[in-house]
Design a protein around this motif. Structure first.
Motif, PDB file in Angstrom:
ATOM      1  N   MET A   1     -44.397  31.444 -38.064  1.00 48.82           N
ATOM      2  CA  MET A   1     -43.906  29.970 -38.548  1.00 48.82           C
ATOM      3  C   MET A   1     -42.538  29.418 -38.512  1.00 48.82           C
ATOM      4  O   MET A   1     -41.786  29.957 -38.463  1.00 48.82           O
ATOM      5  N   SER A   2     -42.087  28.137 -37.608  1.00 48.36           N
ATOM      6  CA  SER A   2     -40.538  27.703 -36.988  1.00 48.36           C
ATOM      7  C   SER A   2     -39.797  28.126 -37.947  1.00 48.36           C
ATOM      8  O   SER A   2     -40.542  27.758 -38.959  1.00 48.36           O
ATOM      9  N   ASP A   3     -39.211  28.640 -38.366  1.00 47.08           N
ATOM     10  CA  ASP A   3     -37.923  28.220 -39.428  1.00 47.08           C
ATOM     11  C   ASP A   3     -36.997  27.029 -39.269  1.00 47.08           C
ATOM     12  O   ASP A   3     -35.952  26.943 -39.765  1.00 47.08           O
ATOM     13  N   LYS A   4     -37.296  26.016 -38.420  1.00 49.79           N
ATOM     14  CA  LYS A   4     -35.979  24.825 -38.371  1.00 49.79           C
ATOM     15  C   LYS A   4     -35.878  23.738 -39.328  1.00 49.79           C
ATOM     16  O   LYS A   4     -35.685  23.348 -39.427  1.00 49.79           O
ATOM     17  N   THR A   5     -37.289  24.379 -40.403  1.00 53.37           N
ATOM     18  CA  THR A   5     -37.538  23.317 -41.069  1.00 53.37           C
ATOM     19  C   THR A   5     -37.577  24.043 -42.480  1.00 53.37           C
ATOM     20  O   THR A   5     -37.643  23.004 -43.022  1.00 53.37           O
ATOM     21  N   ARG A   6     -36.887  24.868 -42.886  1.00 57.11           N
ATOM     22  CA  ARG A   6     -35.966  25.492 -44.032  1.00 57.11           C
ATOM     23  C   ARG A   6     -35.791  25.322 -44.889  1.00 57.11           C
ATOM     24  O   ARG A   6     -34.557  24.484 -44.374  1.00 57.11           O
ATOM     25  N   GLY A   7     -36.072  24.521 -46.472  1.00 61.27           N
ATOM     26  CA  GLY A   7     -35.081  24.268 -47.126  1.00 61.27           C
ATOM     27  C   GLY A   7     -33.612  24.631 -47.155  1.00 61.27           C
ATOM     28  O   GLY A   7     -33.557  26.304 -47.171  1.00 61.27           O
ATOM     29  N   GLY A   8     -32.557  23.830 -47.484  1.00 61.16           N
ATOM     30  CA  GLY A   8     -31.432  24.182 -48.110  1.00 61.16           C
ATOM     31  C   GLY A   8     -31.150  24.647 -46.411  1.00 61.16           C
ATOM     32  O   GLY A   8     -29.967  24.817 -46.121  1.00 61.16           O
ATOM     33  N   GLN A   9     -31.380  24.645 -45.006  1.00 61.84           N
ATOM     34  CA  GLN A   9     -30.678  25.332 -43.621  1.00 61.84           C
ATOM     35  C   GLN A   9     -29.881  23.492 -43.398  1.00 61.84           C
ATOM     36  O   GLN A   9     -29.016  23.758 -43.015  1.00 61.84           O
ATOM     37  N   PHE A  10     -29.747  22.542 -44.187  1.00 63.05           N
ATOM     38  CA  PHE A  10     -29.690  21.479 -43.507  1.00 63.05           C
ATOM     39  C   PHE A  10     -28.139  21.623 -43.789  1.00 63.05           C
ATOM     40  O   PHE A  10     -27.814  20.906 -42.613  1.00 63.05           O
ATOM     41  N   ILE A  11     -27.548  22.622 -44.736  1.00 60.85           N
ATOM     42  CA  ILE A  11     -26.317  22.724 -44.364  1.00 60.85           C
ATOM     43  C   ILE A  11     -25.562  23.563 -43.469  1.00 60.85           C
ATOM     44  O   ILE A  11     -24.308  23.206 -43.053  1.00 60.85           O
ATOM     45  N   VAL A  12     -26.617  24.004 -42.855  1.00 61.37           N
ATOM     46  CA  VAL A  12     -25.634  25.263 -41.544  1.00 61.37           C
ATOM     47  C   VAL A  12     -26.082  24.805 -41.162  1.00 61.37           C
ATOM     48  O   VAL A  12     -25.462  25.193 -38.889  1.00 61.37           O
ATOM     49  N   LYS A  13     -27.191  23.633 -40.212  1.00 61.67           N
ATOM     50  CA  LYS A  13     -28.078  23.306 -38.866  1.00 61.67           C
ATOM     51  C   LYS A  13     -27.803  21.756 -38.470  1.00 61.67           C
ATOM     52  O   LYS A  13     -27.715  21.022 -39.629  1.00 61.67           O
ATOM     53  N   GLU A  14     -27.503  21.431 -37.505  1.00 63.61           N
ATOM     54  CA  GLU A  14     -27.711  20.253 -37.177  1.00 63.61           C
ATOM     55  C   GLU A  14     -28.905  19.441 -37.009  1.00 63.61           C
ATOM     56  O   GLU A  14     -29.852  20.199 -36.089  1.00 63.61           O
ATOM     57  N   THR A  15     -29.608  18.520 -37.725  1.00 61.45           N
ATOM     58  CA  THR A  15     -30.340  17.903 -37.414  1.00 61.45           C
ATOM     59  C   THR A  15     -30.872  16.962 -36.449  1.00 61.45           C
ATOM     60  O   THR A  15     -29.832  15.943 -36.286  1.00 61.45           O
ATOM     61  N   LYS A  16     -31.674  16.784 -36.020  1.00 61.78           N
ATOM     62  CA  LYS A  16     -31.809  15.801 -34.923  1.00 61.78           C
ATOM     63  C   LYS A  16     -32.836  14.525 -35.707  1.00 61.78           C
ATOM     64  O   LYS A  16     -33.244  14.849 -36.225  1.00 61.78           O
ATOM     65  N   CYS A  17     -31.838  13.580 -34.743  1.00 58.43           N
ATOM     66  CA  CYS A  17     -32.931  12.145 -35.660  1.00 58.43           C
ATOM     67  C   CYS A  17     -34.490  12.409 -35.875  1.00 58.43           C
ATOM     68  O   CYS A  17     -35.086  11.686 -35.975  1.00 58.43           O
ATOM     69  N   GLU A  18     -34.546  12.372 -33.908  1.00 56.62           N
ATOM     70  CA  GLU A  18     -36.660  12.652 -33.662  1.00 56.62           C
ATOM     71  C   GLU A  18     -37.040  13.510 -35.230  1.00 56.62           C
ATOM     72  O   GLU A  18     -38.366  13.705 -34.788  1.00 56.62           O
ATOM     73  N   ASP A  19     -36.613  14.050 -35.091  1.00 59.04           N
ATOM     74  CA  ASP A  19     -37.066  15.315 -36.182  1.00 59.04           C
ATOM     75  C   ASP A  19     -37.270  15.143 -38.057  1.00 59.04           C
ATOM     76  O   ASP A  19     -38.169  15.525 -39.137  1.00 59.04           O
ATOM     77  N   VAL A  20     -36.700  14.191 -38.293  1.00 58.27           N
ATOM     78  CA  VAL A  20     -36.884  13.411 -39.566  1.00 58.27           C
ATOM     79  C   VAL A  20     -37.626  12.001 -39.893  1.00 58.27           C
ATOM     80  O   VAL A  20     -38.030  11.516 -38.527  1.00 58.27           O
ATOM     81  N   PHE A  21     -38.475  12.154 -40.543  1.00 53.06           N
ATOM     82  CA  PHE A  21     -39.468  11.029 -41.507  1.00 53.06           C
ATOM     83  C   PHE A  21     -39.148   9.611 -41.604  1.00 53.06           C
ATOM     84  O   PHE A  21     -37.860  10.046 -43.064  1.00 53.06           O
ATOM     85  N   THR A  22     -38.970   8.566 -41.727  1.00 48.18           N
ATOM     86  CA  THR A  22     -38.304   7.574 -42.122  1.00 48.18           C
ATOM     87  C   THR A  22     -38.765   6.440 -42.886  1.00 48.18           C
ATOM     88  O   THR A  22     -40.668   6.126 -42.055  1.00 48.18           O
ATOM     89  N   PRO A  23     -39.216   6.070 -43.615  1.00 46.75           N
ATOM     90  CA  PRO A  23     -40.070   4.718 -43.953  1.00 46.75           C
ATOM     91  C   PRO A  23     -40.616   3.680 -42.655  1.00 46.75           C
ATOM     92  O   PRO A  23     -41.720   2.824 -42.814  1.00 46.75           O
TER      93      PRO A  23
END
Length: 596
Positions: free
Chosen positions: A1-23
């Motif tokens: 399983m990819s670990d790119k979306t582990r909980g809490g990792q936002f604080i040490v990783k840069e997230t790309k806008c393409e990887d977030v879900f929005t309304p």
């Protein structure tokens, strides 16, 4: 399983806008579901606000049955047990839009579909699920959740209610007192937590609410808000529950309670969103209609500032809530793809993002309170009157900072869980924290950065705020080690930094994604909201960072860390905050509604 979306990792990783879900990413099914829920609320709930405010408990029950008839109680229930079996995003979406009109109905809905039903679908045996869940999914039966006791609130595992096995071994006899039980006045079934003998942890039971079985009730509680949410004390006196109605295993009740709360926390955040939309829209309507000094008060800067801030907090709350919701849904799907059961996948999916769930619960519950407070202020004297919806919105909002774990508990949980994840190797805090320390000892760069791309400076600022968090949290861990949990004020300061980073980053990522899809010129108000929120977040990080550093560092170390904090919270190009608010307010006032 990819670990790119582990909980809490936002604080040490840069997230790309393409990887977030929005309304803006809702699919056709989700938009149809949203619109049908809004139609139900606008037709059945909003016009009857006075009945809820006048403690019409029977009407709350009647409204719940109507919601059951329309299938809204069954969205999260698997199809095998009479539900719609929809994904986590749909579940949160329904919770969002069904909750905006009144906290009384919102609480009844949330208590039933969440902590009243989910413990059985997630922990029940096949027999238990077949027997009870279909009735709960349709609204034929309603559920309630009996955890809190006079001496056991935040310390949920300290309950005194006892479960004693009968001599013939066929049933347990439960004796004890529970309080603040939502839906107690009309429920058919209780999830009850009790202690067997001297077990370390409590045990969960499914208990049918039948006559002549030692169950009695206190009077309906008279509360500040959520007035028509049935809230009573429940007393058990040797109440019999069959041994086969134990939920999960003996001593596993505390685990059930904590995981139910994780789900409840993100749903509570969602349940505050439509309330914010409605309060904001109501305030805009009033400001456009109210004439003072021969002018609509919506023309006055003081009012425009309030409207801009109210809309901004709502937009940011939406951004962060749906970001985390989709991360959870994706995690559930990934676990199911690996062969795990739906039960285990959902439990582990939500547990993975427990940090984000606590962050959202705190941030959005405080935002709805502030929003309703400003709504009253915009209405002026009329806002204080029961004749306007602002007064009841303010009262209903107050409970959101208390239930599903107080905001103080959730602040400390978010940091505590992050440190535990770091110790387990799920989130690498140590490496990035060490790099920040090295950076502080080095000479800062004086190069002029390139900010030609949209949000280039804002994303750099988010990166710097993450360094500020790692500096403060890393220094605190080094100083106190395992004794850190005893320093609650320091934990609260670190948590506020963590919260602001997640919320600000979520808004920026949502807006960047929107601007890339539609063009920056068509997203200028959303860009303004993202920039305005970040500006305020930087101020909070500055304040809380100082507070934290001064509490544990001294001398040269303190001076170095304060200089680092100054470096990490410094803009190259300070935004024109008044101008940003004006951009947002102009759009709101023209559209005469929250329109994002």
């Amino acid at each position: 399983m990819s670990d790119k979306t582990r909980g809490g990792q936002f604080i040490v990783k840069e997230t790309k806008c393409e990887d977030v879900f929005t309304p803006e990413d809702f699919n056709e099914e989700q938009l149809m579901m949203r619109d049908s829920v809004k139609e139900f609320v606008d037709k059945e709930i909003w016009p009857n606000k006075n009945r809820f405010e006048n403690k019409d408990y029977a009407f709350t029950e009647e409204s719940m049955r109507k919601a059951g008839d329309l299938g809204f109680l069954s969205v999260a229930v698997p199809e095998a047990y009479g539900g719609m079996g929809m994904g986590f995003v749909n579940t949160v979406l329904v919770c969002d839009y069904i909750s905006g009109a009144t906290g009384s109905f919102s609480t009844a809905f949330g208590a039933h579909t969440g902590i009243g039903t989910m413990p059985i679908t997630l922990y029940g045996t096949e027999e238990q699920k077949q027997k009870y869940v279909p009735k709960l999914a349709t609204g034929e039966w309603f559920g309630a959740y009996c955890l809190t006791e006079p001496g056991a609130g935040s310390d949920a595992n300290s309950g005194k209610t006892k479960a004693v096995l009968s001599d013939d071994g066929t049933h347990y006899k439960i004796t004890g007192q529970k309080m603040w039980i939502s839906n107690a006045g009309f429920c058919s079934l209780f999830i009850v937590f009790a202690r067997i003998e001297d077990d370390k942890n409590i045990t969960g039971f499914i208990l049918e609410n039948t006559k002549d079985n030692g169950i009695s009730f206190g009077e309906e509680e008279h509360k500040l808000g959520i007035r028509a949410s049935s809230t009573r004390q429940v007393f058990f006196n040797e109440t019999k529950v069959p041994v086969e109605n134990m939920l999960a295993g003996r001593g596993e009740g505390f685990k059930i309670a904590m995981n139910a709360l994780n789900i409840g926390r993100i749903k509570l955040a969602a349940a505050c969103l439509d309330a914010q939309r409605r309060v904001t829209t109501g305030s805009i309507h009033y400001a456009n209609e109210r004439i003072q000094f021969n002018t609509a008060i919506s023309h006055f800067g003081a009012i425009r500032s309030k409207l801009a801030e109210m809309a901004t907090s709502c937009y940011v709350g939406e951004s962060a809530t749906y970001r985390a919701t989709k991360d959870i849904e994706d995690r559930i799907a990934a676990r199911e793809a690996e062969g795990a059961s739906h039960q285990e996948s959902e439990l582990k999916g939500v547990e993975e993002y427990a940090i984000e769930c606590s962050i959202l619960k705190v941030a959005v519950s405080e935002d709805i309170q502030n929003c309703a407070d400003e709504g009253i202020q915009i209405f002026g004297g009329m806002g204080f009157s029961e004749d306007t919806p602002m007064e009841s919105a303010w009262r209903d909002a107050r409970i959101a900072r208390i239930y599903e774990g107080t905001n103080e508990i959730n602040r400390m949980l978010s940091i505590g869980m992050l440190i535990k994840k770091a110790m387990k190797g799920h989130v690498d805090l140590l490496g990035p924290a060490s790099k920040v320390q090295e950076e502080l000892m080095g000479i800062p760069s004086f190069d002029t950065p390139d900010y030609s791309e949209l949000f280039a400076e804002e994303k750099e600022m988010i990166g710097k705020l993450k360094k500020a968090f790692l500096m403060v949290a890393g220094g605190a861990v080094q100083k106190y080690g395992p004794d850190l949990e005893g320093h609650q004020q320091l934990l609260m300061a670190a948590s506020d930094i963590l919260i602001e980073i997640y919320m600000a980053e979520s808004a920026i990522l949502r807006t960047e994604k929107l601007a890339k899809a539609k063009g920056a010129d068509k997203a200028k108000e959303q860009i303004a909201m993202a920039q305005l929120y970040l500006y305020k977040a930087v101020d909070i990080v500055t304040q809380k960072g100082k507070e934290g550093i001064i509490s544990f560092a001294e001398g040269d170390e303190q001076r170095m860390m304060l200089m680092g904090l100054s470096r990490y919270t410094k803009y190259t190009n300070m935004p024109n905050v008044v101008g940003l608010r004006e951009t947002i307010a102009s759009k709101l006032i023209t559209e005469n509604a929250y329109c994002f």
